[in-house]
Design a protein around this motif. Structure first.
Motif, PDB file in Angstrom:
ATOM      1  N   ASN A   1      14.358   7.279   7.411  1.00  0.00           N
ATOM      2  CA  ASN A   1      13.729   8.665   6.715  1.00  0.00           C
ATOM      3  C   ASN A   1      12.968   9.683   8.138  1.00  0.00           C
ATOM      4  N   ARG A   2      13.082  10.436   8.248  1.00  0.00           N
ATOM      5  CA  ARG A   2      12.574  11.170   9.556  1.00  0.00           C
ATOM      6  C   ARG A   2      12.660  12.791   8.952  1.00  0.00           C
TER       7      ARG A   2
ATOM      8  N   CYS B   1      -1.253  21.088 -10.405  1.00  0.00           N
ATOM      9  CA  CYS B   1      -0.507  20.167  -9.816  1.00  0.00           C
ATOM     10  C   CYS B   1      -0.316  20.054  -8.286  1.00  0.00           C
ATOM     11  N   ALA B   2      -0.850  19.363  -8.075  1.00  0.00           N
ATOM     12  CA  ALA B   2       0.444  18.766  -6.471  1.00  0.00           C
ATOM     13  C   ALA B   2       1.763  18.782  -6.308  1.00  0.00           C
ATOM     14  N   PRO B   3       1.855  18.821  -4.568  1.00  0.00           N
ATOM     15  CA  PRO B   3       3.510  18.121  -4.362  1.00  0.00           C
ATOM     16  C   PRO B   3       3.780  17.495  -4.652  1.00  0.00           C
ATOM     17  N   LEU B   4       2.657  16.531  -3.990  1.00  0.00           N
ATOM     18  CA  LEU B   4       2.909  15.127  -3.770  1.00  0.00           C
ATOM     19  C   LEU B   4       1.939  14.288  -5.774  1.00  0.00           C
TER      20      LEU B   4
ATOM     21  N   ILE C   1       1.363  -1.212  -0.319  1.00  0.00           N
ATOM     22  CA  ILE C   1      -0.136  -0.147   0.024  1.00  0.00           C
ATOM     23  C   ILE C   1       0.869   1.228  -0.132  1.00  0.00           C
ATOM     24  N   GLU C   2       0.258   2.487  -0.547  1.00  0.00           N
ATOM     25  CA  GLU C   2       0.801   4.065  -0.125  1.00  0.00           C
ATOM     26  C   GLU C   2       0.183   4.542   1.454  1.00  0.00           C
ATOM     27  N   THR C   3       0.701   5.429   2.502  1.00  0.00           N
ATOM     28  CA  THR C   3      -0.223   6.402   3.153  1.00  0.00           C
ATOM     29  C   THR C   3       0.088   7.492   2.497  1.00  0.00           C
ATOM     30  N   LEU C   4      -1.079   8.177   3.145  1.00  0.00           N
ATOM     31  CA  LEU C   4      -1.111   9.931   2.989  1.00  0.00           C
ATOM     32  C   LEU C   4      -1.475  10.148   4.102  1.00  0.00           C
ATOM     33  N   THR C   5      -0.994  11.350   5.132  1.00  0.00           N
ATOM     34  CA  THR C   5      -1.696  11.627   6.052  1.00  0.00           C
ATOM     35  C   THR C   5      -0.603  13.195   5.241  1.00  0.00           C
ATOM     36  N   TYR C   6      -2.277  13.665   6.073  1.00  0.00           N
ATOM     37  CA  TYR C   6      -2.594  15.413   5.995  1.00  0.00           C
ATOM     38  C   TYR C   6      -3.201  15.860   7.589  1.00  0.00           C
ATOM     39  N   MET C   7      -2.467  16.529   7.977  1.00  0.00           N
ATOM     40  CA  MET C   7      -2.231  17.485   9.344  1.00  0.00           C
ATOM     41  C   MET C   7      -2.953  18.631   9.365  1.00  0.00           C
ATOM     42  N   LEU C   8      -4.050  18.907   9.986  1.00  0.00           N
ATOM     43  CA  LEU C   8      -5.037  20.574  10.510  1.00  0.00           C
ATOM     44  C   LEU C   8      -4.648  20.737  11.897  1.00  0.00           C
ATOM     45  N   SER C   9      -4.193  20.584  12.376  1.00  0.00           N
ATOM     46  CA  SER C   9      -3.510  20.835  13.940  1.00  0.00           C
ATOM     47  C   SER C   9      -2.980  19.759  13.967  1.00  0.00           C
TER      48      SER C   9
ATOM     49  N   ARG D   1       7.857  10.681   1.462  1.00  0.00           N
ATOM     50  CA  ARG D   1       8.231  12.002   0.988  1.00  0.00           C
ATOM     51  C   ARG D   1       7.865  13.185   2.016  1.00  0.00           C
ATOM     52  N   ASP D   2       8.243  13.950   2.348  1.00  0.00           N
ATOM     53  CA  ASP D   2       6.956  14.750   3.294  1.00  0.00           C
ATOM     54  C   ASP D   2       7.021  16.068   2.507  1.00  0.00           C
ATOM     55  N   VAL D   3       6.143  16.930   2.635  1.00  0.00           N
ATOM     56  CA  VAL D   3       5.312  18.412   2.302  1.00  0.00           C
ATOM     57  C   VAL D   3       5.014  19.251   2.555  1.00  0.00           C
ATOM     58  N   GLN D   4       5.700  20.154   3.806  1.00  0.00           N
ATOM     59  CA  GLN D   4       5.833  21.409   4.399  1.00  0.00           C
ATOM     60  C   GLN D   4       4.873  22.063   4.473  1.00  0.00           C
TER      61      GLN D   4
END
Length: 292
Positions: free
Chosen positions: A93-94, A179-182, A74-82, A145-148
């Motif tokens: 990776n960290r 185009c989104a960054p991911l 699988i792939e996971t995508l994590t997105y934070m609001l707070s 990969r992360d996206v700030q």
């Protein structure tokens, strides 16, 4: 509203709301309280498998986090609001993401990672999506990969504060390709955070062949055939665009992706195509060879 009959005549028009899937309370990791919508065995979810929402102002609900654990297929995508989550994995990776940031992880043949929250004053509100991988890619090399927050493309939609944040994949907003960054998600999966003022609406052109899901995390969505409240997901039928109307101030994740049309075998953190492949993943993990 639970089920709405799809209209095949709308293939070249606006997608109708076809089905509502209710989220339910659950727990994962080291007892983290979550709100989950799962569609592992629903072909009309593909390529998406699951959406988990973490939402609490009580650190006891989430502070134990997700200690080291494996994944395959699988792939996971994590997105934070707070709040903030820090990722670590066996590859070295960290990285941490906070309000407005996102991270993508490809498990491929095997990854062992942890996701641990910090104890912020604003509580924790975020999401993790599981995205299926095509059979041909399930044993690919793992990656992360992360996206700030400042890297995420934001598009203002009106003077009332409506906006869309493009997190992953390809989009078209106000007639312009975006185009989104991911961009490396399997099955051309795309994710956006849509925020509409009360009464506002948006029409998004989307690939006709793609699955389209909308998860409401704040307010109420007016589907034209009924309203859907926070914590529920709407699956849309055939068409070339989706029209979303906020019955009141609304926040939602909008997802689209190319359906895989492949069998799914799921056990815990592993998602493969056959039961034999799942059993092999379990053996590999127990033998210490999952990531070889």
């Amino acid at each position: 509203m639970q089920n709405v009959t799809q209209n095949s005549a709308n293939v070249t028009g606006t997608r109708p709301a076809a089905r509502v899937v209710a989220g339910h309370p659950s727990a994962d990791g080291a007892g983290v309280k979550i709100h989950r919508v799962a569609g592992f065995q629903s072909a009309d979810f593909s390529p998406f498998l699951m959406i988990d929402e973490i939402r609490s102002e009580n650190p006891d609900d989430y502070i134990a986090g997700f200690p080291p654990h494996p994944h395959r297929g699988i792939e996971t995508l994590t997105y934070m609001l707070s709040g903030e989550f820090e990722h670590k994995d066996h590859l070295g990776n960290r990285g941490a993401i906070s309000q407005g940031g996102a991270q993508w992880m490809r498990a491929g043949r095997g990854i062992i990672h942890s996701e641990m929250p910090s104890q912020g004053e604003s509580g924790m509100h975020g999401f993790q999506l599981w995205i299926n991988m095509p059979a041909k890619d399930k044993m690919a090399d793992p990656d992360w990969r992360d996206v700030q927050p400042e890297q995420v493309r934001e598009v203002t939609l009106d003077e009332q504060g409506s906006m869309i944040r493009l997190i992953a994949g390809q989009w078209q907003v106000a007639g312009e390709p975006e185009c989104a960054p991911l961009l490396d998600t399997s099955a051309s999966a795309a994710v956006a955070d849509l925020r509409l003022a009360a009464g506002a609406e948006i029409k998004l052109p989307l690939p006709a062949a793609h699955t389209v899901l909308v998860y409401i995390y704040r307010g109420v969505l007016d589907t034209g055939r009924g309203v859907v409240e926070r914590g529920n997901l709407v699956l849309f039928g055939a068409g070339e665009s989706v029209q979303l109307i906020a019955a009141e101030e609304m926040g939602a994740l909008v997802l689209h992706g190319n359906p895989l049309n492949e069998p799914i075998a799921h056990y815990g953190p592993f998602v493969m195509n056959t039961r034999e492949q799942i059993e092999q993943a379990v053996r590999d993990y127990n033998n210490g060879t999952l990531t070889d």
